[in-house]
Write a protein that holds these residues in place. Sequence first.
Motif, PDB file in Angstrom:
ATOM      1  N   PHE A   1       0.784  -1.228   0.000  1.00 12.60           N
ATOM      2  CA  PHE A   1       0.000   0.000   0.000  1.00 12.60           C
ATOM      3  C   PHE A   1       0.818   1.282   0.000  1.00 12.60           C
ATOM      4  N   THR A   2       2.137   1.181   0.105  1.00 15.71           N
ATOM      5  CA  THR A   2       2.958   2.387   0.060  1.00 15.71           C
ATOM      6  C   THR A   2       3.477   2.656  -1.338  1.00 15.71           C
ATOM      7  N   GLY A   3       3.175   1.809  -2.279  1.00 14.29           N
ATOM      8  CA  GLY A   3       3.658   2.010  -3.644  1.00 14.29           C
ATOM      9  C   GLY A   3       5.091   1.567  -3.817  1.00 14.29           C
ATOM     10  N   CYS A   4       5.656   0.918  -2.869  1.00 17.26           N
ATOM     11  CA  CYS A   4       7.026   0.454  -2.922  1.00 17.26           C
ATOM     12  C   CYS A   4       7.085  -0.851  -3.702  1.00 17.26           C
ATOM     13  N   ASN A   5       7.765  -0.850  -4.817  1.00 17.21           N
ATOM     14  CA  ASN A   5       7.869  -2.047  -5.639  1.00 17.21           C
ATOM     15  C   ASN A   5       9.184  -2.748  -5.329  1.00 17.21           C
ATOM     16  N   VAL A   6       9.130  -3.812  -4.577  1.00 21.58           N
ATOM     17  CA  VAL A   6      10.309  -4.540  -4.152  1.00 21.58           C
ATOM     18  C   VAL A   6      11.060  -5.110  -5.351  1.00 21.58           C
ATOM     19  N   GLU A   7      10.359  -5.472  -6.419  1.00 19.03           N
ATOM     20  CA  GLU A   7      11.013  -6.029  -7.593  1.00 19.03           C
ATOM     21  C   GLU A   7      11.925  -5.016  -8.273  1.00 19.03           C
ATOM     22  N   GLU A   8      11.649  -3.705  -8.136  1.00 17.39           N
ATOM     23  CA  GLU A   8      12.462  -2.680  -8.769  1.00 17.39           C
ATOM     24  C   GLU A   8      13.698  -2.319  -7.947  1.00 17.39           C
ATOM     25  N   MET A   9      13.769  -2.759  -6.718  1.00 20.45           N
ATOM     26  CA  MET A   9      14.912  -2.476  -5.866  1.00 20.45           C
ATOM     27  C   MET A   9      16.026  -3.458  -6.183  1.00 20.45           C
ATOM     28  N   ASP A  10      17.109  -2.950  -6.785  1.00 18.60           N
ATOM     29  CA  ASP A  10      18.213  -3.818  -7.161  1.00 18.60           C
ATOM     30  C   ASP A  10      19.023  -4.266  -5.960  1.00 18.60           C
ATOM     31  N   SER A  11      19.280  -3.356  -5.048  1.00 17.64           N
ATOM     32  CA  SER A  11      20.098  -3.710  -3.900  1.00 17.64           C
ATOM     33  C   SER A  11      19.905  -2.684  -2.795  1.00 17.64           C
ATOM     34  N   LEU A  12      20.424  -3.017  -1.639  1.00 15.61           N
ATOM     35  CA  LEU A  12      20.374  -2.087  -0.514  1.00 15.61           C
ATOM     36  C   LEU A  12      21.141  -0.817  -0.851  1.00 15.61           C
ATOM     37  N   ARG A  13      22.227  -0.942  -1.634  1.00 19.37           N
ATOM     38  CA  ARG A  13      23.022   0.216  -2.034  1.00 19.37           C
ATOM     39  C   ARG A  13      22.179   1.200  -2.851  1.00 19.37           C
ATOM     40  N   ASP A  14      21.301   0.697  -3.719  1.00 15.34           N
ATOM     41  CA  ASP A  14      20.444   1.568  -4.517  1.00 15.34           C
ATOM     42  C   ASP A  14      19.473   2.347  -3.638  1.00 15.34           C
ATOM     43  N   ILE A  15      19.057   1.752  -2.560  1.00 17.02           N
ATOM     44  CA  ILE A  15      18.097   2.394  -1.667  1.00 17.02           C
ATOM     45  C   ILE A  15      18.784   3.426  -0.768  1.00 17.02           C
ATOM     46  N   THR A  16      19.915   3.059  -0.180  1.00 16.72           N
ATOM     47  CA  THR A  16      20.572   3.930   0.796  1.00 16.72           C
ATOM     48  C   THR A  16      21.492   4.965   0.166  1.00 16.72           C
ATOM     49  N   ARG A  17      21.988   4.703  -1.031  1.00 16.77           N
ATOM     50  CA  ARG A  17      22.898   5.606  -1.759  1.00 16.77           C
ATOM     51  C   ARG A  17      24.031   6.110  -0.853  1.00 16.77           C
ATOM     52  N   PRO A  18      24.880   5.214  -0.379  1.00 21.80           N
ATOM     53  CA  PRO A  18      25.950   5.624   0.535  1.00 21.80           C
ATOM     54  C   PRO A  18      26.977   6.538  -0.119  1.00 21.80           C
ATOM     55  N   TYR A  19      26.998   6.608  -1.423  1.00 20.53           N
ATOM     56  CA  TYR A  19      27.942   7.460  -2.140  1.00 20.53           C
ATOM     57  C   TYR A  19      27.507   8.927  -2.154  1.00 20.53           C
ATOM     58  N   ALA A  20      26.260   9.228  -1.813  1.00 24.79           N
ATOM     59  CA  ALA A  20      25.787  10.621  -1.790  1.00 24.79           C
ATOM     60  C   ALA A  20      26.514  11.368  -0.673  1.00 24.79           C
ATOM     61  N   GLY A  21      26.960  12.579  -0.969  1.00 24.43           N
ATOM     62  CA  GLY A  21      27.657  13.388   0.025  1.00 24.43           C
ATOM     63  C   GLY A  21      28.710  14.272  -0.613  1.00 24.43           C
ATOM     64  N   GLU A  22      29.577  14.810   0.225  1.00 25.81           N
ATOM     65  CA  GLU A  22      30.606  15.736  -0.248  1.00 25.81           C
ATOM     66  C   GLU A  22      31.941  15.025  -0.451  1.00 25.81           C
ATOM     67  N   TYR A  23      32.609  15.373  -1.541  1.00 23.89           N
ATOM     68  CA  TYR A  23      33.912  14.832  -1.893  1.00 23.89           C
ATOM     69  C   TYR A  23      34.876  16.005  -2.073  1.00 23.89           C
ATOM     70  N   LYS A  24      36.046  15.891  -1.495  1.00 22.91           N
ATOM     71  CA  LYS A  24      37.047  16.944  -1.589  1.00 22.91           C
ATOM     72  C   LYS A  24      38.115  16.540  -2.601  1.00 22.91           C
ATOM     73  N   CYS A  25      38.554  17.491  -3.422  1.00 22.92           N
ATOM     74  CA  CYS A  25      39.594  17.212  -4.414  1.00 22.92           C
ATOM     75  C   CYS A  25      40.926  17.008  -3.704  1.00 22.92           C
ATOM     76  N   LYS A  26      41.526  15.855  -3.909  1.00 24.15           N
ATOM     77  CA  LYS A  26      42.800  15.515  -3.280  1.00 24.15           C
ATOM     78  C   LYS A  26      43.943  15.532  -4.285  1.00 24.15           C
ATOM     79  N   LYS A  27      43.606  15.488  -5.591  1.00 26.48           N
ATOM     80  CA  LYS A  27      44.640  15.480  -6.627  1.00 26.48           C
ATOM     81  C   LYS A  27      44.088  16.191  -7.855  1.00 26.48           C
TER      82      LYS A  27
END
Length: 132
Positions: free
Chosen positions: A16-42
């Motif tokens: 009833f929440t419209g959440c389609n479990v079949e479309e969720m590829d992985s936990l990484r797709d849901i949580t997006r741990p890569y989102a955030g700030e990145y500082k230039c080191k080189k």
Amino acid sequence: MKKILCAFALICALAFTGCNVEEMDSLRDITRPYAGEYKCKKLLLGGEDLLGGFEYMKLNLGYYGDFTLSYAQTDAGEGEYSGEYEIAGDRAIFSAEAGGEKKRYVFLYEAGAVIMELPFGGKLLQAEFRAV
């Protein structure tokens, strides 16, 4: 009986929440741990280190697929570029408008870093952005 009711409640919540479990590829797709700030080191252009000419250079990866690359040069002011991105495995795919056309760039995404290499002015531009 409690286990059956809990399972039924979970199924109803997902249905009833419209959440389609079949479309969720992985936990990484849901949580997006890569989102955030990145500082230039080189930052190299043809092997010459350019990072010293900047007060800061940072890349922000938004949760919903938007990015902003912002910088402040020590003697020439500030600027920024923005567009859309996607992380697919070990690839970071960026799309942005440049000179009136949509450009697409694919870079390496590895161990919390975006590693960029592209030709610029007849030389190789190399940049590495690490998660803060």
